[in-house]
Design a protein around this motif. Structure first.
Motif, PDB file in Angstrom:
ATOM      1  N   ILE A  82       0.866  -1.180   0.000  1.00  0.00           N
ATOM      2  CA  ILE A  82       0.000   0.000   0.000  1.00  0.00           C
ATOM      3  C   ILE A  82       0.899   1.225   0.000  1.00  0.00           C
ATOM      4  O   ILE A  82       1.816   1.318   0.811  1.00  0.00           O
ATOM      5  N   MET A  83       0.627   2.129  -0.909  1.00  0.00           N
ATOM      6  CA  MET A  83       1.494   3.299  -0.983  1.00  0.00           C
ATOM      7  C   MET A  83       0.710   4.513  -0.491  1.00  0.00           C
ATOM      8  O   MET A  83      -0.416   4.749  -0.917  1.00  0.00           O
ATOM      9  N   THR A  84       1.305   5.295   0.376  1.00  0.00           N
ATOM     10  CA  THR A  84       0.663   6.513   0.832  1.00  0.00           C
ATOM     11  C   THR A  84       1.551   7.713   0.513  1.00  0.00           C
ATOM     12  O   THR A  84       2.767   7.569   0.352  1.00  0.00           O
ATOM     13  N   VAL A  85       0.920   8.864   0.419  1.00  0.00           N
ATOM     14  CA  VAL A  85       1.682  10.073   0.120  1.00  0.00           C
ATOM     15  C   VAL A  85       2.033  10.750   1.434  1.00  0.00           C
ATOM     16  O   VAL A  85       1.157  11.115   2.217  1.00  0.00           O
ATOM     17  N   HIS A  86       3.304  10.894   1.685  1.00  0.00           N
ATOM     18  CA  HIS A  86       3.745  11.501   2.938  1.00  0.00           C
ATOM     19  C   HIS A  86       3.749  13.026   2.812  1.00  0.00           C
ATOM     20  O   HIS A  86       3.332  13.735   3.709  1.00  0.00           O
ATOM     21  N   ALA A  87       4.269  13.494   1.688  1.00  0.00           N
ATOM     22  CA  ALA A  87       4.311  14.939   1.458  1.00  0.00           C
ATOM     23  C   ALA A  87       4.383  15.178  -0.045  1.00  0.00           C
ATOM     24  O   ALA A  87       4.761  14.288  -0.803  1.00  0.00           O
ATOM     25  N   TYR A  88       3.992  16.368  -0.476  1.00  0.00           N
ATOM     26  CA  TYR A  88       4.083  16.667  -1.910  1.00  0.00           C
ATOM     27  C   TYR A  88       4.338  18.149  -2.129  1.00  0.00           C
ATOM     28  O   TYR A  88       4.034  18.991  -1.283  1.00  0.00           O
ATOM     29  N   LYS A  89       4.932  18.431  -3.268  1.00  0.00           N
ATOM     30  CA  LYS A  89       5.083  19.814  -3.681  1.00  0.00           C
ATOM     31  C   LYS A  89       4.501  19.889  -5.088  1.00  0.00           C
ATOM     32  O   LYS A  89       5.059  19.350  -6.040  1.00  0.00           O
ATOM     33  N   HIS A  90       3.331  20.546  -5.188  1.00  0.00           N
ATOM     34  CA  HIS A  90       2.599  20.465  -6.445  1.00  0.00           C
ATOM     35  C   HIS A  90       3.133  21.410  -7.511  1.00  0.00           C
ATOM     36  O   HIS A  90       3.601  22.500  -7.209  1.00  0.00           O
ATOM     37  N   LYS A  91       3.028  20.986  -8.768  1.00  0.00           N
ATOM     38  CA  LYS A  91       3.462  21.829  -9.879  1.00  0.00           C
ATOM     39  C   LYS A  91       2.606  21.539 -11.112  1.00  0.00           C
ATOM     40  O   LYS A  91       2.470  20.386 -11.515  1.00  0.00           O
ATOM     41  N   TRP A  92       2.065  22.570 -11.713  1.00  0.00           N
ATOM     42  CA  TRP A  92       1.277  22.420 -12.935  1.00  0.00           C
ATOM     43  C   TRP A  92       2.145  22.616 -14.170  1.00  0.00           C
ATOM     44  O   TRP A  92       3.168  23.279 -14.112  1.00  0.00           O
ATOM     45  N   ALA A  93       1.645  22.114 -15.292  1.00  0.00           N
ATOM     46  CA  ALA A  93       2.167  22.532 -16.595  1.00  0.00           C
ATOM     47  C   ALA A  93       0.989  23.024 -17.411  1.00  0.00           C
ATOM     48  O   ALA A  93      -0.082  22.422 -17.387  1.00  0.00           O
ATOM     49  N   ALA A  94       1.147  24.133 -18.098  1.00  0.00           N
ATOM     50  CA  ALA A  94       0.078  24.656 -18.941  1.00  0.00           C
ATOM     51  C   ALA A  94       0.259  24.135 -20.358  1.00  0.00           C
ATOM     52  O   ALA A  94       1.386  24.070 -20.857  1.00  0.00           O
ATOM     53  N   GLY A  95      -0.841  23.739 -20.985  1.00  0.00           N
ATOM     54  CA  GLY A  95      -0.804  23.393 -22.406  1.00  0.00           C
ATOM     55  C   GLY A  95      -1.230  24.620 -23.196  1.00  0.00           C
ATOM     56  O   GLY A  95      -2.374  25.059 -23.085  1.00  0.00           O
ATOM     57  N   LEU A  96      -0.318  25.191 -23.943  1.00  0.00           N
ATOM     58  CA  LEU A  96      -0.636  26.406 -24.697  1.00  0.00           C
ATOM     59  C   LEU A  96      -0.635  26.086 -26.181  1.00  0.00           C
ATOM     60  O   LEU A  96       0.123  25.237 -26.646  1.00  0.00           O
ATOM     61  N   GLU A  97      -1.504  26.782 -26.908  1.00  0.00           N
ATOM     62  CA  GLU A  97      -1.483  26.639 -28.355  1.00  0.00           C
ATOM     63  C   GLU A  97      -0.927  27.937 -28.916  1.00  0.00           C
ATOM     64  O   GLU A  97      -1.298  29.021 -28.453  1.00  0.00           O
ATOM     65  N   VAL A  98      -0.039  27.815 -29.871  1.00  0.00           N
ATOM     66  CA  VAL A  98       0.609  29.003 -30.426  1.00  0.00           C
ATOM     67  C   VAL A  98       0.336  29.016 -31.926  1.00  0.00           C
ATOM     68  O   VAL A  98       0.661  28.063 -32.622  1.00  0.00           O
TER      69      VAL A  98
END
Ligand code: HEM
Lengths: 391, 593
Positions: free
Chosen positions: B499-515
């Motif tokens: 069983i895996m549990t999350v002890h801590a996290y540092k969240h980060k997004w990526a944006a999908g952009l159209e150019v």
């Protein structure tokens, strides 16, 4: 250019369109009230208006004025619908809700009004069929009245629901054309309204027996998505739909669909009329005659085509803002192109080649399948950027 | 030869040809809506089998709207419309300028009436009747004859010109945006799409890179927060092309806002446009429906994904529950080997999980019927033999009727998640439960039968040693015991031994952009306006002509009235009829054929 010399013994519809002197007062009141309404909206909301909201308000203002001047009964429906909707909105604002007020619960809240519409339109459908077989003009008059009531309750439902989308969660608020339930409601109400327009303009009540059954089927589908799918639940708009474009694009699309639908079913009546004449049946005696039906088809298709063109272009402009491309060949876009090419073909055959008669009626009739696929089929069967309408 | 050419031109500009093209284009378009476009080739191969896969590929069905044959149909339609225009414009313009042009060209049966009025008298009388009927005529008269012509909707022909010019402009604009020269280079092989998607941009070869001053493109980038890029990727065939951008896009921040029911309300990228020396040229917020335009390049918010969230995970072994959990540090998207024989792929991380309170089985607050279960991570555990299961681990525990639970979703196919609810012990983790499993294992190792009495005794012992704070609270103990028993039952269907549990996290997004760079767009706008005006003119400014030809006769004047309407079949015959009626009653006319 081909010249047409056809004996025509119907009414001269062109001249029937101009208002007589006696109606001037009514028209003046109409313009005055609409202007007052527009000014009131400006005063109430101009703080939150962007540049485009003025354009939208202006377009609606001009379109409504024109529609009312062109066809006076439209003025009366508008008064009734606005009065009922404002009354319901006022009731909400003084703390009356469907839970504590029976009038709200059974009549005025969006869902209830939509059910009233459904009932009236189903009765109207049945009434027109009865008229077709009994030829009783009292039945026809009752059916027309039912259809009017349906239209009034349908648009009232839309008006009240517009307000309801804001209640409880102001950030959800939107014009009620955001999901399948809302657009089916719009479709039923606006197709009936345009049908009533053609009926009164051409004094052609028997056509109701052809047009209204389709509205009836749409109503049944609408009831199904209400009760079996609970699609009447108010949901907020997904980000792509949060745009002022929706206020022009979708209603215009549905005016176009309504007209295409009517043209198609009048085409069907035309075909049966021809068959009936050959056999000497009684149908032809109650239908308004082929020249008038041809005229209605043409008028409905040209009006539909014009709005469809504008609305598709607005959709493309909107897509250019939301998705980064004017045209992405998304299934909905592609199918609207197919609808458009189809009617462009129809109009060329008619104006350029001068085609008339049963073949054109068949063309108009069969086009309904293309239109329906564009409207519903794409949402139900194909996936794409427009799939927010999915069941 | 010249005759052939002329025949060809006639067919090419004919109505039948145009209508056929319209229909052909419609049918061709359908293909692309039925078959999902631009999917990975492997999917098509799987769907159609090798033979049909190859056939459809060579027909270009996977990118119908970009294939040469589709573009060719479009091009022929444009050429046909253009040549139709060239052929018709002079006639239309002449018709607008010179209203006499079509005079006397109306074939067909013509009724002739003889009136006793003399020509000089008949002409003004007829002119006044026509005016009264709304058709004020122009008159040309000689001693022996007179012509009266009235045209309403004289500029109707402009409608035709506007609509068809619009179509041509439209297609030219669209073709410019479609970048035909690039299509040509792809076709003759001087540009080749890159198919290795995991390669860094710097390694992409020159043949897969587009020029900086490319005339039109539509590409996309996935940009993690805090990163910058000066390239976009243009999907092409089975791969992609690299499009260098004239500036650097730096993603300062990406944010998702939510409605109270958990539906996303907006996707918002806070970006900087910089030059290559790091100078900020423009800062803007890009969100759905609100793109950013900079020097002819438009940037749209198109999608979002995880930008490499940093995670500290605890892995608890079920086969050896007494051992302390293994700590692992990883980024979203990594593949780990946390347990012998299993590969774990970290699939996605979401910050919020808003669901109806009822569905979560917890009591709702007054404000909202929805609850946020907090962040969760999904991962896929697979064995080398190909068996796989997907897991959804919630970071923080949920509370159900006074007992806290750690929530782990499991599914083995694309079905709904089944939830494993493990009661949470004193320090918020699942250690109490794991200790219980250990005790149970140890105490039954010597062959002791597992009975209810044994289970209860072990539980009581464990509460005394590691959860003394609830010793006096029997109800809570009972709840915990019940929850523990339930969890053990659920565990029997649990597919992996950890069983895996999350002890801590540092969240980060990526944006999908159209150019995109689409300079042809202005043409599309112009075309749109012309098209709408043209259609309005064609439909609602119909041209109606009424003409009268008067010829002096021995005992009066012969009158022929003709007319036509570009639209309605009813209007003109009525007018003509009424004029003849008046002629009969007031002008003592009689039918003389
Ligand atoms: C995508 C292509 C095309 C579209 C969308 C289009 C659209 C239209 C529209 C909306 C009308 C007005 C119909 C009406 O008055 O009821 C029209 C008329 C006409 N079109 Fe087209 N058209 C196209 C291609 C062509 C082509 C290729 C030709 C020549 C072969 C052509 C020849 C004509 C002619 C001669 C008229 C009649 C003008 C008149 O009434 O004087 N069109 N077209």
């Amino acid at each position: 250019m081909n010249s047409v010399h056809v004996r025509f013994d119907g009414l001269n519809n062109d001249d029937g369109l101009r208002p007589g002197w006696h109606g001037r007062g009514m028209d003046g009141l109409w313009a005055l009230l609409l202007t007052g309404g527009a000014v009131a909206l400006l005063l109430l909301f101009s703080k939150s208006f962007g540049y485009w909201q003025y354009v939208i308000l202006g377009s609606w203002y001009v379109a409504l004025i024109a529609a009312g001047l062109y066809w006076r009964p439209f003025q009366i429906v508008t008064y009734v619908v606005v009065a009922l909707s404002l009354f319901a909105v006022w009731l909400y604002s003084v703390g009356q809700t469907p839970d504590n007020n029976w009038l709200m619960r059974y009549v005025l809240q969006g869902d209830a009004a939509a059910l009233w519409m459904s009932g009236f339109l189903l009765f109207a459908t049945i009434g027109y069929e009865v008229y077709l077989f009994t030829h009783k003009s009292s039945v026809a008059a009752a059916s027309t009245a039912m259809a009017w009531l349906g239209v009034i309750m349908g648009f009232t439902a839309l008006g009240v629901r517009w307000r309801e989308t804001y209640i409880g969660h102001p950030s959800w608020g939107h014009i009620p054309v955001g999901n399948l339930w809302e657009v089916m409601l719009l479709f039923c109400a606006s197709t009936s309204l345009f049908y009533l327009f053609y009926e009164s303009r051409y004094k052609a009540k028997a056509l109701g027996a052809f047009v209204m059954p389709l509205v009836g089927v749409a109503v049944l589908f609408f009831l199904w998505i209400t009760f079996a799918q609970n699609m009447d639940k108010i949901q907020p708009l997904i980000p792509a739909l949060q745009s002022f474009w929706i206020k022009l694009h979708v209603p215009m699309m549905f005016i176009a669909y309504a007209n295409f639908t009517i043209a198609s079913l009048v085409g069907f009546a035309y075909i049966l009329d021809g068959a009936s004449q050959k056999r000497g049946g009684g149908l032809a005696s109650i239908l308004p005659g082929q020249p008038i039906m041809d005229d209605i088809m043409y008028a409905a298709i040209t009006f539909g085509f014009l709005l469809f063109t504008i609305s598709t272009i607005l959709g493309a402009v909107w897509a250019a803002q939301a998705w980064g491309g004017f045209w992405s060949w998304d299934p909905k876009e592609t199918w609207s192109l197919i609808v458009w090419l189809n009617y462009a073909g129809y109009l060329h055959a008619r104006t350029v080649k001068g085609w008339r008669g049963t073949n054109m009626a068949w063309w108009s009739f069969l086009s309904l399948w293309i239109v329906s696929f564009c409207f519903l089929g794409v949402n139900l069967f194909l996936s794409g950027l427009h799939s927010y309408g999915k069941l | 030869m010249q005759k052939r050419m002329a025949e060809f031109v006639v067919i090419f500009t004919s109505m039948r040809f145009a209508v056929s093209l319209l229909v052909l284009l419609a049918i061709a378009s359908i293909i692309g809506t039925v078959l999902p476009q631009a999917q990975p080739y492997a999917d098509y191969a799987h769907q159609f089998g090798p033979f049909w896969f190859a056939v459809f590929k060579s027909l270009g069905f996977y990118d119908v709207y970009g294939t040469p044959w589709f573009l060719a149909i479009l091009a022929i339609l444009v050429l046909s419309t253009a040549s139709c225009l060239i052929r018709n414009i002079p006639t239309k313009i002449m018709g607008m300028v010179n209203i006499w042009r079509d005079h006397g060209r109306d074939g067909g049966k013509q009724d002739v009436y003889r009136t006793s009025l003399r020509l000089a008298d008949a002409t003004p009388v007829l002119a006044s009747w026509m005016t009264a009927a709304g058709y004020e005529p122009r008159v040309r008269a000689t001693n022996t004859s007179a012509s009266l012509v009235s045209v309403r909707g004289r500029f109707y022909g402009a409608g035709y010109i506007l609509t068809h010019v619009a179509i041509v402009i439209f297609c030219v604009g669209a073709m410019y945006n479609a970048n035909l020269p690039l299509k040509w280079k792809l076709w003759n092989g001087s540009i080749v799409p890159e198919t290795n998607f995991s390669e860094p941009v710097s390694d992409v070869p020159q043949v897969s890179t587009l020029p900086l001053d490319n005339s039109a493109y539509r590409g996309n980038v996935t940009l993690p927060a805090g990163d910058s890029t000066d390239n976009a990727f243009v999907p092409s065939g089975n791969g992609y092309l690299v499009q260098p951008l004239p500036f650097v896009i730096y993603l300062h921040k990406f944010d998702i806002t939510y409605y109270s029911n958990g539906m996303p309300k907006n996707f918002v990228s806070d970006i900087y446009i910089e030059d290559h020396r790091g100078q900020v040229l423009k800062r803007a917020v890009v969100r759905v429906n609100h793109p950013l335009s900079y020097r002819g390049v438009d940037i749209y918010q198109a999608s979002f994904s995880d930008g490499g969230t940093l995670l500290r995970l605890d892995n608890h072994s079920l086969s050896n529950p007494g051992a302390s959990p293994k700590h692992v540090t990883a980024r979203m998207g990594d593949t780990l080997t946390v347990h012998d024989g299993y590969q774990v792929k970290l699939k996605s991380f979401s910050l919020y999980n808003v669901i109806p309170a009822k569905a979560a089985g917890v009591t709702a607050s007054h404000a909202s019927p929805f609850v946020d279960l907090g962040p969760s991570m999904t991962y896929i555990a697979s064995t080398s033999s190909g068996q796989a299961a997907e897991f959804k681990t919630f970071v923080s525990p949920i509370t159900r009727s006074g007992q806290n639970y750690f929530l782990q979703g499991v599914r083995t196919k694309q079905s709904q998640f089944q939830y494993l609810l493990i009661p949470v012990g004193p320090n918020g983790g699942i250690n109490f439960f794991m200790s219980y499993l250990t005790q149970l294992k140890d105490d039954t190792a010597n062959g002791t039968k597992l009975t209810m009495a044994v289970a209860t005794t072990i539980f009581k012992k464990l509460v005394i040693t590691s959860y003394p704070s609830i010793m006096a609270n029997y109800r809570q103990q009972a709840r915990l015991f019940q929850a523990t028993m339930n969890a053990m039952t659920q565990l029997q269907a649990y597919p992996v031994p950890f069983i895996m549990t999350v002890h801590a996290y540092k969240h980060k997004w990526a944006a999908g952009l159209e150019v995109t760079k689409w300079p042809g767009t202005i043409l599309l706008y112009i075309g749109s306006v012309l098209l709408v005006f043209g259609i309005m003119m064609s439909f609602y400014m119909p041209q109606r002509r009424v003409m009268a030809k008067l010829t002096a006769a021995s005992d009066g004047t012969d009158v022929v009235i003709t007319g036509h309407s570009s639209r309605s079949v009813n209007n003109i015959p009525d007018v003509i009829q009424s004029l003849y009626e008046r002629l009969k009653t007031e002008g003592e006319g009689e039918h003389s054929e």
